[in-house]
Scaffold this motif. Structure first.
Motif: not given
Length: 121
Positions: A32-33, A52, A98, A100-101, A106-107, A109
């Protein structure tokens, strides 16, 4: 099922410092970020800084050299140390995550409610 809670906003004189924190809870995936965006009245939301899970950092041009972002992966928290604050830093600061998986690979937010930062001249 993910929540972000920001803290640390407030009012400070120009040249002062504040530290913002954001805690994520819920179904957090490890890749994630996390980061911070800000929005002043009548302005577009802009990037402040992101980091990240592996440590890569991006800063917005307007805060480079003044702000420092960090995170604790074990606690799913991100912090923003803001030094040498300027009146133009006044904005609502939003924590961003975010994943990402996320489900469906799918990412996605997630956003906190925001915390007000006001810098007086």
């Amino acid at each position: 099922q993910v929540q972000l809670v920001e803290s640390g906003g407030g009012k400070v004189e120009a040249g002062g410092a504040l530290r913002l924190s954001c805690a994520a809870s819920g179904n957090i995936f490890s890749i994630n970020t996390m980061g911070w965006y800000r929005q002043a009245p009548g302005k577009e939301r802009e990037l402040v800084a992101t980091i990240e899970n592996a440590g890569r950092i991006i800063y917005g041009d307007s805060v480079k050299g003044r702000f420092t972002i960090s995170r604790d992966n074990a606690q799913n928290t991100v912090s923003l140390q803001m030094n040498s604050l300027k009146p133009e830093d006044t904005a609502v600061y939003y924590c961003n995550l975010v994943l990402w998986y996320y489900y469906g690979n799918q990412p996605r937010d997630f956003w906190g409610q925001g915390t007000q930062v006001t810098v007086s001249s």
